[in-house]
Scaffold this active site. Sequence first.
Site, PDB file in Angstrom:
ATOM      1  N   ASN A 213       0.560   2.126  43.094  1.00  0.00           N
ATOM      2  CA  ASN A 213       1.587   1.096  43.240  1.00  0.00           C
ATOM      3  C   ASN A 213       2.458   1.099  41.987  1.00  0.00           C
ATOM      4  O   ASN A 213       1.939   1.120  40.865  1.00  0.00           O
ATOM      5  CB  ASN A 213       0.936  -0.273  43.425  1.00  0.00           C
ATOM      6  CG  ASN A 213       0.072  -0.336  44.672  1.00  0.00           C
ATOM      7  OD1 ASN A 213       0.412   0.251  45.691  1.00  0.00           O
ATOM      8  ND2 ASN A 213      -1.053  -1.036  44.594  1.00  0.00           N
TER       9      ASN A 213
ATOM     10  N   GLY B 140       4.191  -3.416  44.363  1.00  0.00           N
ATOM     11  CA  GLY B 140       3.016  -4.282  44.294  1.00  0.00           C
ATOM     12  C   GLY B 140       2.125  -4.028  43.092  1.00  0.00           C
ATOM     13  O   GLY B 140       0.953  -4.410  43.090  1.00  0.00           O
ATOM     14  N   GLN B 141       2.683  -3.415  42.046  1.00  0.00           N
ATOM     15  CA  GLN B 141       1.888  -3.137  40.844  1.00  0.00           C
ATOM     16  C   GLN B 141       1.619  -4.423  40.076  1.00  0.00           C
ATOM     17  O   GLN B 141       2.550  -5.193  39.805  1.00  0.00           O
ATOM     18  CB  GLN B 141       2.633  -2.136  39.952  1.00  0.00           C
ATOM     19  CG  GLN B 141       1.839  -1.695  38.732  1.00  0.00           C
ATOM     20  CD  GLN B 141       2.565  -0.618  37.910  1.00  0.00           C
ATOM     21  OE1 GLN B 141       3.717  -0.304  38.173  1.00  0.00           O
ATOM     22  NE2 GLN B 141       1.878  -0.072  36.928  1.00  0.00           N
TER      23      GLN B 141
ATOM     24  N   ASP C 124     -12.887  -0.874  41.154  1.00  0.00           N
ATOM     25  CA  ASP C 124     -11.921  -1.979  41.150  1.00  0.00           C
ATOM     26  C   ASP C 124     -12.679  -3.307  41.214  1.00  0.00           C
ATOM     27  O   ASP C 124     -13.663  -3.449  41.943  1.00  0.00           O
ATOM     28  CB  ASP C 124     -10.981  -1.841  42.363  1.00  0.00           C
ATOM     29  CG  ASP C 124      -9.754  -2.721  42.241  1.00  0.00           C
ATOM     30  OD1 ASP C 124      -8.651  -2.179  42.084  1.00  0.00           O
ATOM     31  OD2 ASP C 124      -9.896  -3.965  42.303  1.00  0.00           O
ATOM     32  N   ILE C 125     -12.188  -4.282  40.471  1.00  0.00           N
ATOM     33  CA  ILE C 125     -12.853  -5.589  40.411  1.00  0.00           C
ATOM     34  C   ILE C 125     -12.700  -6.351  41.726  1.00  0.00           C
ATOM     35  O   ILE C 125     -13.482  -7.263  42.019  1.00  0.00           O
ATOM     36  CB  ILE C 125     -12.270  -6.412  39.227  1.00  0.00           C
ATOM     37  CG1 ILE C 125     -13.240  -7.476  38.766  1.00  0.00           C
ATOM     38  CG2 ILE C 125     -10.911  -7.007  39.574  1.00  0.00           C
ATOM     39  CD1 ILE C 125     -12.850  -8.116  37.436  1.00  0.00           C
TER      40      ILE C 125
ATOM     41  N   HIS D  41      -2.271   3.908  37.241  1.00  0.00           N
ATOM     42  CA  HIS D  41      -3.586   4.105  37.863  1.00  0.00           C
ATOM     43  C   HIS D  41      -3.417   4.588  39.292  1.00  0.00           C
ATOM     44  O   HIS D  41      -2.436   4.279  39.964  1.00  0.00           O
ATOM     45  CB  HIS D  41      -4.419   2.822  37.837  1.00  0.00           C
ATOM     46  CG  HIS D  41      -3.719   1.600  38.361  1.00  0.00           C
ATOM     47  ND1 HIS D  41      -2.774   0.907  37.636  1.00  0.00           N
ATOM     48  CD2 HIS D  41      -3.810   0.965  39.549  1.00  0.00           C
ATOM     49  CE1 HIS D  41      -2.333  -0.113  38.340  1.00  0.00           C
ATOM     50  NE2 HIS D  41      -2.936  -0.102  39.527  1.00  0.00           N
ATOM     51  N   LEU D  42      -4.404   5.338  39.737  1.00  0.00           N
ATOM     52  CA  LEU D  42      -4.519   5.713  41.135  1.00  0.00           C
ATOM     53  C   LEU D  42      -5.649   4.905  41.740  1.00  0.00           C
ATOM     54  O   LEU D  42      -6.723   4.784  41.140  1.00  0.00           O
ATOM     55  CB  LEU D  42      -4.829   7.210  41.278  1.00  0.00           C
ATOM     56  CG  LEU D  42      -3.804   8.191  40.714  1.00  0.00           C
ATOM     57  CD1 LEU D  42      -4.299   9.626  40.911  1.00  0.00           C
ATOM     58  CD2 LEU D  42      -2.439   8.005  41.372  1.00  0.00           C
ATOM     59  N   HIS D  43      -5.402   4.366  42.930  1.00  0.00           N
ATOM     60  CA  HIS D  43      -6.473   3.754  43.714  1.00  0.00           C
ATOM     61  C   HIS D  43      -7.066   4.849  44.602  1.00  0.00           C
ATOM     62  O   HIS D  43      -6.319   5.537  45.309  1.00  0.00           O
ATOM     63  CB  HIS D  43      -5.926   2.656  44.633  1.00  0.00           C
ATOM     64  CG  HIS D  43      -5.309   1.486  43.938  1.00  0.00           C
ATOM     65  ND1 HIS D  43      -5.974   0.281  43.787  1.00  0.00           N
ATOM     66  CD2 HIS D  43      -4.079   1.311  43.385  1.00  0.00           C
ATOM     67  CE1 HIS D  43      -5.177  -0.580  43.161  1.00  0.00           C
ATOM     68  NE2 HIS D  43      -4.022   0.019  42.913  1.00  0.00           N
TER      69      HIS D  43
HETATM   70  P1  DGP Z   1      -2.231  -2.719  41.173  1.00  0.00           P
HETATM   71  O1  DGP Z   1      -2.019  -4.027  41.913  1.00  0.00           O
HETATM   72  O2  DGP Z   1      -1.876  -1.499  42.005  1.00  0.00           O
HETATM   73  O3  DGP Z   1      -1.552  -2.759  39.838  1.00  0.00           O
HETATM   74  O4  DGP Z   1      -3.805  -2.615  40.958  1.00  0.00           O
HETATM   75  C1  DGP Z   1      -4.465  -3.215  39.896  1.00  0.00           C
HETATM   76  C2  DGP Z   1      -5.913  -3.269  40.274  1.00  0.00           C
HETATM   77  O5  DGP Z   1      -6.660  -3.514  39.118  1.00  0.00           O
HETATM   78  C3  DGP Z   1      -6.278  -4.368  41.281  1.00  0.00           C
HETATM   79  O6  DGP Z   1      -6.758  -3.765  42.481  1.00  0.00           O
HETATM   80  C4  DGP Z   1      -7.367  -5.165  40.597  1.00  0.00           C
HETATM   81  C5  DGP Z   1      -7.787  -4.287  39.450  1.00  0.00           C
HETATM   82  N1  DGP Z   1      -8.183  -4.987  38.254  1.00  0.00           N
HETATM   83  C6  DGP Z   1      -7.464  -5.922  37.585  1.00  0.00           C
HETATM   84  N2  DGP Z   1      -8.130  -6.328  36.493  1.00  0.00           N
HETATM   85  C7  DGP Z   1      -9.281  -5.610  36.467  1.00  0.00           C
HETATM   86  C8  DGP Z   1     -10.388  -5.580  35.566  1.00  0.00           C
HETATM   87  O7  DGP Z   1     -10.456  -6.286  34.549  1.00  0.00           O
HETATM   88  N3  DGP Z   1     -11.410  -4.734  35.870  1.00  0.00           N
HETATM   89  C9  DGP Z   1     -11.369  -3.922  36.988  1.00  0.00           C
HETATM   90  N4  DGP Z   1     -12.420  -3.115  37.198  1.00  0.00           N
HETATM   91  N5  DGP Z   1     -10.343  -3.924  37.839  1.00  0.00           N
HETATM   92  C10 DGP Z   1      -9.313  -4.765  37.587  1.00  0.00           C
END
Ligand code: DGP
Length: 113
Positions: free
Chosen positions: A86, A92-93, A30-31, A99-101
């Site tokens: 989410n 909170g999506q 995750d970024i 996706h799964l965290h």
């Molecule tokens: P959610 O809020 O549950 O939809 O999670 C989306 C996640 O995606 C959030 O934790 C940040 C991550 N994210 C958003 N943009 C990028 C990206 O360009 N690269 C990566 N690696 N993660 C990202």
Amino acid sequence: MSACIFCEIVAGKIPATVVLETEHVLAFRDISPQAPTHVLVIPREHHDNLTSLVTHNPDLAAKVFTAASDAAVLEGLEGGYRVVSNIGDDGGQTVDHMHLHVLGGRSLTWPPG
Ligand code: DGP
């Protein structure tokens, strides 16, 4: 679906730190990590959220969950970890590609915010 950030990661147009990949699934860091280990596990095929994925392709949903468990093992999360998806505004999506965290590497509190 060209506007989908995660589809662009799948296509290699946006870089990501990949920790696991299969024919159907991709897992990458995750970024904006919320724990020492924070990996996102996605189906390569676009589905907006978990409900859409389970409805249209339950076999793929099983592969995504299997990959989440495999990623946790690869990341050495033997002390425990959390898997979260989410869904929608109340969930909170923020990225509308299922996706799964996978979160771990510290003691996680409950309930979430
Ligand atoms: P959610 O809020 O549950 O939809 O999670 C989306 C996640 O995606 C959030 O934790 C940040 C991550 N994210 C958003 N943009 C990028 C990206 O360009 N690269 C990566 N690696 N993660 C990202």
